[in-house]
Design an enzyme around this catalytic site. Structure first.
Site, PDB file in Angstrom:
ATOM      1  N   GLY A  72       0.788  -1.244   0.000  1.00  0.00           N
ATOM      2  CA  GLY A  72       0.000   0.000   0.000  1.00  0.00           C
ATOM      3  C   GLY A  72       0.811   1.282   0.000  1.00  0.00           C
ATOM      4  O   GLY A  72       0.277   2.339   0.332  1.00  0.00           O
ATOM      5  N   ASN A  93      -3.423   2.267 -13.887  1.00  0.00           N
ATOM      6  CA  ASN A  93      -2.553   1.314 -13.194  1.00  0.00           C
ATOM      7  C   ASN A  93      -1.140   1.885 -13.152  1.00  0.00           C
ATOM      8  O   ASN A  93      -0.744   2.641 -14.030  1.00  0.00           O
ATOM      9  CB  ASN A  93      -2.538  -0.012 -13.979  1.00  0.00           C
ATOM     10  N   ILE A 117      -5.939 -10.164 -12.102  1.00  0.00           N
ATOM     11  CA  ILE A 117      -6.216  -9.695 -13.465  1.00  0.00           C
ATOM     12  C   ILE A 117      -7.726  -9.575 -13.623  1.00  0.00           C
ATOM     13  O   ILE A 117      -8.478 -10.511 -13.323  1.00  0.00           O
ATOM     14  CB  ILE A 117      -5.600 -10.656 -14.506  1.00  0.00           C
ATOM     15  N   LEU A 118      -8.154  -8.402 -14.051  1.00  0.00           N
ATOM     16  CA  LEU A 118      -9.590  -8.125 -14.142  1.00  0.00           C
ATOM     17  C   LEU A 118     -10.167  -8.661 -15.450  1.00  0.00           C
ATOM     18  O   LEU A 118      -9.479  -8.706 -16.472  1.00  0.00           O
ATOM     19  CB  LEU A 118      -9.805  -6.620 -14.024  1.00  0.00           C
ATOM     20  N   HIS A 169       2.828   0.663 -13.131  1.00  0.00           N
ATOM     21  CA  HIS A 169       3.660  -0.513 -13.421  1.00  0.00           C
ATOM     22  C   HIS A 169       5.132  -0.138 -13.220  1.00  0.00           C
ATOM     23  O   HIS A 169       5.570   0.913 -13.699  1.00  0.00           O
ATOM     24  CB  HIS A 169       3.414  -0.965 -14.869  1.00  0.00           C
TER      25      HIS A 169
HETATM   26  C1  GRF Z   1       4.333  -1.278  -7.103  1.00  0.00           C
HETATM   27  O1  GRF Z   1       5.665  -1.547  -7.437  1.00  0.00           O
HETATM   28  C2  GRF Z   1       3.514  -1.084  -8.350  1.00  0.00           C
HETATM   29  O2  GRF Z   1       4.241  -0.520  -9.399  1.00  0.00           O
HETATM   30  C3  GRF Z   1       3.101  -2.482  -8.698  1.00  0.00           C
HETATM   31  O3  GRF Z   1       2.865  -3.105  -7.472  1.00  0.00           O
HETATM   32  C4  GRF Z   1       3.651  -2.477  -6.453  1.00  0.00           C
HETATM   33  C5  GRF Z   1       2.709  -2.081  -5.372  1.00  0.00           C
HETATM   34  O4  GRF Z   1       3.367  -1.573  -4.225  1.00  0.00           O
HETATM   35  N1  GRF Z   1       1.956  -2.483  -9.570  1.00  0.00           N
HETATM   36  P1  GRF Z   1       2.545  -0.878  -3.083  1.00  0.00           P
HETATM   37  O5  GRF Z   1       1.502  -1.884  -2.584  1.00  0.00           O
HETATM   38  O6  GRF Z   1       1.887   0.345  -3.645  1.00  0.00           O
HETATM   39  O7  GRF Z   1       3.546  -0.547  -2.020  1.00  0.00           O
END
Ligand code: GRF
Length: 207
Positions: free
Chosen positions: A13, A114, A99-100, A116
């Site tokens: 989070g 999202n 995955i939605l 990434h």
């Molecule tokens: C992040 O590295 C994000 O890019 C990926 O999942 C991770 C989530 O981390 N999709 P957090 O739960 O926000 O700390």
């Protein structure tokens, strides 16, 4: 009008916290997180939501054993209760590990983003930082994009490059990328909330 955000989370989070802190500190305006939905009962993200006084809902995927369509229906019903639907609100995938379904993605087309941890279209999917290291990339980074049915493939809103150092391991690279994620995601939300994003085909224009 305030943009209602529904954040979908599964774990640590830290991106959720970056969003909530940005709103609290006025770096993101005209938006609020009205619901945090977790796919895992043990997600630390739930504690962060509570710390900021945000309502939470848990659909514990490991115990529910639902078909994907039925699981996504739960998510959709919960989001709709908070006025997040096909023509209002924003869904933010902030470390969401499921995955939605294409139906869900279509419902929130242009209203779901999202983050990434790589420079898309490079290193899609899981363990993007490890992929970048193993490939020998000299630069990686992070990307915020609109969600389309194909994973990690939607129109790109914003990206930030991060140097890959020769002595990096997965953890050190992930940590440096994460610092940038915490800037990039709130910035993209601010652009969306202020109506500055226009999608044309695969491209996003910022006005
Ligand atoms: C992040 O590295 C994000 O890019 C990926 O999942 C991770 C989530 O981390 N999709 P957090 O739960 O926000 O700390």
């Amino acid at each position: 009008m305030t943009l209602e955000i529904g954040a979908l989370v599964s774990g640590r989070g830290s991106n959720l916290e970056a969003i909530l802190a940005s709103i609290r500190e006025g770096r993101v305006t005209g938006a609020r997180v009205s619901i945090v939905i977790s796919s895992s009962a043990g997600a630390r993200a739930l504690e962060i939501a509570k710390k900021y006084g945000v309502e939470t809902e848990v659909f514990d995927a490991a115990n529910l054993h639902l078909k994907r369509q039925d699981y996504d229906r739960l998510l959709m019903d919960s989001l709709r209760k908070h006025d997040i639907n096909s023509n209002s609100g924003l869904v933010v995938l902030a470390g969401f590990d499921k995955i939605l379904t294409p139906e869900f993605v279509k419902e929130f087309s242009g209203r779901m983003i999202n983050i990434h941890p790589a420079l898309l279209p490079a290193f899609k999917g899981l363990h993007a930082q490890k992929q970048a290291l193993e490939f020998g990339a000299k630069v990686s980074g992070c990307t915020v994009h609109f969600v389309v049915p194909e994973v990690d493939a939607g129109p790109i809103i914003a990206q930030k490059a991060v140097e890959v150092k020769e002595d990096d391991d997965e953890e050190s690279l992930s940590n440096r990328i994460l610092i940038e994620e915490h800037q990039l995601l709130p910035r993209a939300i601010q652009l969306f909330a202020s109506g500055r994003l226009k999608v044309e085909g695969t491209r996003v224009f910022v006005s």
